[in-house]
Design a protein around this motif. Sequence first.
Motif, mmCIF file in Angstrom:
data_model
loop_
_atom_site.group_PDB
_atom_site.id
_atom_site.type_symbol
_atom_site.label_atom_id
_atom_site.label_comp_id
_atom_site.label_asym_id
_atom_site.label_seq_id
_atom_site.Cartn_x
_atom_site.Cartn_y
_atom_site.Cartn_z
ATOM 1 N N LYS A 155 0.845 -1.223 0.000
ATOM 2 C CA LYS A 155 0.000 0.000 0.000
ATOM 3 C C LYS A 155 0.874 1.264 0.000
ATOM 4 N N ALA A 156 1.889 1.280 0.890
ATOM 5 C CA ALA A 156 2.840 2.406 0.878
ATOM 6 C C ALA A 156 4.134 1.895 0.243
ATOM 7 N N PRO A 157 4.669 2.602 -0.767
ATOM 8 C CA PRO A 157 5.855 2.099 -1.461
ATOM 9 C C PRO A 157 7.001 1.763 -0.500
ATOM 10 N N GLY A 158 7.538 0.568 -0.648
ATOM 11 C CA GLY A 158 8.728 0.183 0.117
ATOM 12 C C GLY A 158 8.473 -0.209 1.562
ATOM 13 N N VAL A 159 7.182 -0.324 1.945
ATOM 14 C CA VAL A 159 6.885 -0.630 3.356
ATOM 15 C C VAL A 159 5.949 -1.839 3.441
ATOM 16 N N CYS A 160 6.261 -2.760 4.348
ATOM 17 C CA CYS A 160 5.448 -3.975 4.490
ATOM 18 C C CYS A 160 4.043 -3.633 5.014
ATOM 19 N N ASP A 161 3.011 -4.125 4.300
ATOM 20 C CA ASP A 161 1.620 -3.904 4.734
ATOM 21 C C ASP A 161 1.371 -4.514 6.103
ATOM 22 N N ALA A 162 1.994 -5.664 6.352
ATOM 23 C CA ALA A 162 1.661 -6.429 7.551
ATOM 24 C C ALA A 162 2.316 -5.865 8.806
ATOM 25 N N CYS A 163 3.595 -5.418 8.710
ATOM 26 C CA CYS A 163 4.279 -5.034 9.955
ATOM 27 C C CYS A 163 5.014 -3.697 9.875
ATOM 28 N N GLY A 164 4.961 -3.043 8.707
ATOM 29 C CA GLY A 164 5.533 -1.688 8.617
ATOM 30 C C GLY A 164 7.045 -1.629 8.432
ATOM 31 N N THR A 165 7.688 -2.802 8.319
ATOM 32 C CA THR A 165 9.149 -2.827 8.122
ATOM 33 C C THR A 165 9.484 -2.427 6.675
#
Length: 226
Positions: A155-165
Amino acid sequence: MDAANPRVGKDAVRVIFLGPPGAGKGTQAARLAAHLKVPKIGTGEMLRTAIAKNTPLGQQVHPFMETGNLVPDHLLVALVRERIAEPDCDRGFVCDGFPRTLAQAQGLEEMSGDPRAWVVFDFEVPRPELMLRLSGRRWCPSCQATFHLKNDPPKAPGVCDACGTGLVQREDDHESVVALRLRQYDERTFPLIEYYRTRARMIPVDGYRPMDVVFRELLQAVGVPA
Ligand code: AMP
């Protein structure tokens, strides 16, 4: 109960995903395991976790994995043997990325019995598509979720949807390493298709189709409602 592994019930479901890297095995295996309510045994994931935790196994396997080589059979067989002995495997399991060699297939039979009732999915995807999938794959080093820059972007480029890493490219997804991984598949794993053709319920799967279409076919093959 099964003579080879008394923990695993006779009616337990056992599914194996064969196919080259990038064919979509991991994604589909996770979905199928969740649907069947059995664990997914993903050996690549297990080994990456061992590397991240810097365990003795992780230290041993890292040089093989970063160069795209297969990890020695005895390490894989021991890893899976231990995993299958855990109580959550009583009702069966879905294997993703194991077995990858004849010796591993034989090891799995020793620990899990006659493969006649097992379902073996053989994922087929054209080579140029595999290269595109692997080069665009991005991976979460924290929870191991995978994305694709074009086909399945976060959803946000370069960031994991599940945990934000922050997402990264797996070191073995770099172009120079992918070529060797594909060669390893051709030489060592591809022969398993022939091996299982007469020993298990082998089902070829055209993996070059939308994910949901492929998944519906898998459910049909294992005989469970969607
Ligand atoms: P995967 O995540 O399944 O693509 O696996 C990544 C890497 O882990 C492979 O390229 C191998 O180096 C190692 N690996 C995973 N499963 C196995 C296996 N069954 N046998 C040998 N090496 C494996």
